[in-house]
Design an enzyme around this catalytic site. Structure first.
Site, PDB file in Angstrom:
ATOM      1  N   GLU A 131       0.848  -1.191   0.000  1.00  0.00           N
ATOM      2  CA  GLU A 131       0.000   0.000   0.000  1.00  0.00           C
ATOM      3  C   GLU A 131       0.888   1.248   0.000  1.00  0.00           C
ATOM      4  O   GLU A 131       1.891   1.312   0.705  1.00  0.00           O
ATOM      5  CB  GLU A 131      -0.895   0.005   1.242  1.00  0.00           C
ATOM      6  CG  GLU A 131      -1.819   1.217   1.319  1.00  0.00           C
ATOM      7  CD  GLU A 131      -2.642   1.266   2.595  1.00  0.00           C
ATOM      8  OE1 GLU A 131      -3.730   1.858   2.549  1.00  0.00           O
ATOM      9  OE2 GLU A 131      -2.203   0.712   3.626  1.00  0.00           O
ATOM     10  N   LYS A 205      -9.861   2.082  -2.395  1.00  0.00           N
ATOM     11  CA  LYS A 205     -10.061   1.624  -1.017  1.00  0.00           C
ATOM     12  C   LYS A 205     -11.461   1.987  -0.527  1.00  0.00           C
ATOM     13  O   LYS A 205     -11.860   3.158  -0.518  1.00  0.00           O
ATOM     14  CB  LYS A 205      -8.997   2.254  -0.122  1.00  0.00           C
ATOM     15  CG  LYS A 205      -8.930   1.700   1.292  1.00  0.00           C
ATOM     16  CD  LYS A 205      -7.724   2.300   2.012  1.00  0.00           C
ATOM     17  CE  LYS A 205      -7.482   1.676   3.363  1.00  0.00           C
ATOM     18  NZ  LYS A 205      -6.252   2.239   4.002  1.00  0.00           N
ATOM     19  N   CYS A 246      -5.635  -2.736   2.707  1.00  0.00           N
ATOM     20  CA  CYS A 246      -5.372  -2.527   4.131  1.00  0.00           C
ATOM     21  C   CYS A 246      -6.631  -2.652   4.992  1.00  0.00           C
ATOM     22  O   CYS A 246      -7.064  -3.744   5.304  1.00  0.00           O
ATOM     23  CB  CYS A 246      -4.668  -1.192   4.342  1.00  0.00           C
ATOM     24  SG  CYS A 246      -3.812  -1.077   5.935  1.00  0.00           S
TER      25      CYS A 246
END
Length: 376
Positions: A131, A205, A246
């Site tokens: 990331e 995300k 994440c």
């Protein structure tokens, strides 16, 4: 005398209780008929393509259905789950490239290129990057390092490099994530490139990392970033892959949607920190793998104790039984391991809970798929 009186009282009470019980039975029977009629309507609507997900319809099976038969896994997932397709390859090598990240963007891109070439030289057919690998992980840096991915070329030198290498090396690259600028908005975005160098998918995300643990960790991605709106699953030369970034890994529902869409592998570039990393990084990876009986791969930046945000590291590959197959510590490293998709079916035959879900008690609803089936 007292005994007769007691008997009379008991008999009276019993009569009263019996009457109440009869009233309750009648009320339940009326409700049961109502549920049964509701269930028949739902069945009719389902046959017409309506899947019971409108705002005025509860997607819980009626009492009549629950009393006649236990619903199976198909009914527990709306729309029904898609079996994993036959993958193009059964076995292949994956490389998790745990990169050191600096404030020098050009250096970060050149270094990532070097590491990808090294991993491909060791036989990796799938490369996973961390990331935010081209930029420091901070709200101050995101606007400065952001790239216009859709414009490509000089507007996005990071993805241009990934595209070039995927084509020249004939590999699939899951390009970690970089800050993306789209109009007035910034996203935390992962790009997937196929062996022809073309952009196959772009995952923004979905769950932004907003955390406040007093005295330990405070970070709010939402101060600068916009949340993505779309789960991302992509068919590649190394199988069907679901993408998260994440914080997305904390949400079991997203992984369950990917599993229901027939994924073989879930990939999460991530940068857990020194507070949550030791507690949750491996735990969540193993949980998602065990939940879905799939492979889960993660890739973190290497740890830099001098940066404002210190990553935990420990990039890891987990197998479909929740077993750790390969991992590393916190320094820069290339983790290369083999994925064998035949183990997915084997593990599912050993422990067939995928077919044992109670659709009469709960349902997973894939809103995106449901909408597409209604419009198609």
């Amino acid at each position: 005398m007292h005994g007769r009186l007691l008997l009379k009282m008991n008999a009276s009470e019993m009569l009263s209780s019996t009457s109440i019980f009869r009233l309750q039975i009648r009320a339940f029977s009326a409700k049961f008929r109502s549920y049964r009629n509701f269930d028949r309507n739902r069945t009719t609507n389902s046959n017409r393509g309506i899947l019971g997900c409108s705002s005025d319809t509860t997607p819980i099976r009626s009492i009549s259905s629950a009393t006649t038969a236990i619903m199976g896994s198909d009914e527990a997932r709306v729309p029904p789950a898609i079996p994993p397709p036959t993958p193009p390859v059964t076995k292949f090598k994956i490389a998790l490239c745990q990169l050191s990240v600096t404030a020098d963007k050009e250096r970060n891109i050149a270094h990532a290129r070097q590491v990808i070439e090294e991993a491909a030289g060791k036989g990796a057919q799938l490369i996973l990057l961390p990331e935010i690998w081209n930029s420091p992980y901070s709200n101050d840096s995101f606007p400065v390092y952001a790239e216009d991915i859709d414009a490509g070329g000089d507007a996005s030198p990071s993805t241009a490099m990934l595209s070039e290498l995927s084509r020249s090396l004939q590999i699939t690259i899951i390009g970690g994530s970089i800050p993306e600028r789209s109009g007035e908005k910034l996203y935390n975005t992962c790009c997937v490139f196929g062996t022809d160098g073309k952009l196959m998918a772009k995952h923004r995300k979905i769950h932004l990392f907003d955390i406040d643990i007093p005295g330990q960790m405070t970070f709010k991605e939402s101060n600068t970033l916009t949340a993505g709106e779309t789960p991302t699953i992509v068919d590649t030369d190394v199988g069907r892959i679901g993408i998260g970034i994440c914080y997305d890994i904390r949400f079991q529902e997203l992984a369950a949607i990917y599993a229901a869409r027939g994924a073989h592998l879930l990939c999460y570039p991530g940068a857990f920190n020194m507070t949550t990393g030791p507690l949750h990084w491996e735990l969540l990876q193993r949980a998602r793998a065990a939940d879905c009986q799939l492979y889960v791969a993660t890739c973190s930046p290497a740890r830099d104790c001098g940066s404002s945000y210190v990553a935990w590291g420990h990039s890891t590959l987990v197998g479909p039984f929740g077993e750790v197959l390969a991992t590393t510590e916190h320094d820069e490293a290339i983790v290369i391991s083999e994925i064998d998709y035949s183990l997915i079916e084997q593990r599912r035959s050993y422990l067939p809970f995928q077919r044992q879900r109670r659709g009469d008690l709960y349902q997973l609803i894939d809103i995106q798929r449901l909408s597409s089936t209604k419009t198609s």
